[in-house]
Design an enzyme around this catalytic site. Structure first.
Site, PDB file in Angstrom:
ATOM      1  CD  GLU A   1      -2.359   3.182  -5.652  1.00  0.00           C
ATOM      2  OE1 GLU A   1      -3.428   2.659  -6.020  1.00  0.00           O
ATOM      3  OE2 GLU A   1      -1.438   2.545  -5.155  1.00  0.00           O
TER       4      GLU A   1
ATOM      5  CG  HIS B   1      -2.534  -0.884  -7.049  1.00  0.00           C
ATOM      6  ND1 HIS B   1      -3.005  -0.168  -5.971  1.00  0.00           N
ATOM      7  CD2 HIS B   1      -2.485  -2.179  -6.639  1.00  0.00           C
ATOM      8  CE1 HIS B   1      -3.228  -0.989  -4.956  1.00  0.00           C
ATOM      9  NE2 HIS B   1      -2.917  -2.224  -5.340  1.00  0.00           N
TER      10      HIS B   1
ATOM     11  NE  ARG C   1      -4.335  -1.323   0.164  1.00  0.00           N
ATOM     12  CZ  ARG C   1      -4.528  -2.396  -0.576  1.00  0.00           C
ATOM     13  NH1 ARG C   1      -3.556  -2.807  -1.392  1.00  0.00           N
ATOM     14  NH2 ARG C   1      -5.671  -3.068  -0.521  1.00  0.00           N
TER      15      ARG C   1
END
Length: 318
Positions: A266, A285, A237
């Site tokens: 993000e 991601h 994360r």
């Protein structure tokens, strides 16, 4: 029974939901659904499949307390207020286990890409800067025989460690809240303190959950305790590392390089200085983004949804 899906899941999941006579409403717009839109979309629904970084917070859970089950399209659940979910008697399901190999592959890919400055060199070709042979261009570093440090040696971290051990004969050290005896027996992983992890790792790969204890764990002070030729990898994360501090650590050559599949925020801004650094590789991601893994995730999600709608215990409950 009716379920709202806040994004795309593998077609096998849609098929299995339909086979269970579950009516589907799906978010189709090419943008992330807002918190207000998610609350509105869940009215009149019996369940939610949450895809993406939706905040399943106290406000949402109070407004949607009628939901019988929420299934996450992820193994991480840091976006969920678990206490509020319990208070509203809404079970939360996730997708553990099935994405371990794919995510570890991504961490391994980033390690190699960073060590050889692959992304930076590729961009030189795109820019037309590959004009002649240079015997000493921007040189990379080798990882063979080096030390891999794992922060959070769970299923994903163990898969990463296995790859590094088998392929490059890397020594494996790790730091967890508790010891992983399976990893110690299987690959000879050595438990060390957090300070020792920082001081000894040539490659430090993060595979822990985002919790109040791990949020902003990797700050400038922490990077200063790492080797100057070390590589920092994060596929867990983005909130676990302080991005401003990471940029400074790289600019001042406090550490050698970084590979990120997760950022904070993000999506990352296209002008972020990390994207133009020689020894940095950033991915959007994609840790679990393989056809096989996403299909397996969708099937777990369906199992959680069906069980929740039947009032049964979820097979994969947070």
């Amino acid at each position: 029974m009716r379920v709202f899906i806040s994004g795309n899941i593998a077609s096998v999941g849609i098929k299995e939901l339909e086979e269970n006579n579950i009516s589907i409403t799906q978010w189709k717009e090419n943008r992330q659904i807002t918190a207000e839109e998610l609350i509105e979309a869940c009215q009149g629904q019996d369940a939610l499949i949450s895809v993406g970084p939706n905040k399943i917070n106290a406000q949402f859970l109070k407004a949607c307390s009628h939901l019988k089950v929420i299934a996450l399209h992820s193994v991480g659940y840091d976006q969920v207020d678990i206490a509020a979910a319990k208070k509203n008697n809404i079970p939360i399901g996730n997708t553990p286990g099935v994405l371990s190999v794919a995510t570890a592959d991504t961490a391994f890919l980033l390690m190699l890409a960073v060590s050889r400055k692959a992304f930076f060199s590729y961009k030189k070709i795109i820019k037309g800067e590959w004009e002649n042979y240079e015997p000493s261009p921007e040189l990379g570093i080798e990882v063979n025989g080096k030390t891999l440090g794992v922060f959070g040696l769970g299923k994903i971290g163990l898969e990463m460690a296995k790859k590094c051990k088998a392929t490059y004969k890397m020594e494996v050290i790790y730091h967890n809240r508790s010891r992983n005896e399976e990893a110690e027996k299987e690959i000879g992983a050595k438990y060390v303190s957090f300070e020792e992890l920082l001081a000894q790792s040539d490659v430090l790969s993060v595979h822990t959950a985002l919790t109040p204890e791990t949020k902003d764990k990797f700050t400038l002070d922490v990077f200063k305790q790492m080797k100057s030729n070390s590589i920092f990898i994060n596929t867990a994360r983005g909130g676990i590392h302080n991005e401003k501090d990471l940029i400074q650590a790289l600019e001042e050559k406090i550490i050698w390089g970084a590979g990120l599949d997760v950022t904070n925020p993000e999506p990352m801004d296209k002008d972020n200085p990390l994207l133009s650094m020689e020894s940095v590789a950033v991915l959007p991601h994609i840790g679990s983004a393989t056809e096989e893994t996403r299909a397996a995730m969708a099937q777990i999600i369906v199992k959680n949804i069906v069980a929740g709608l039947r009032g049964e215990k979820l097979p994969f409950e947070v």
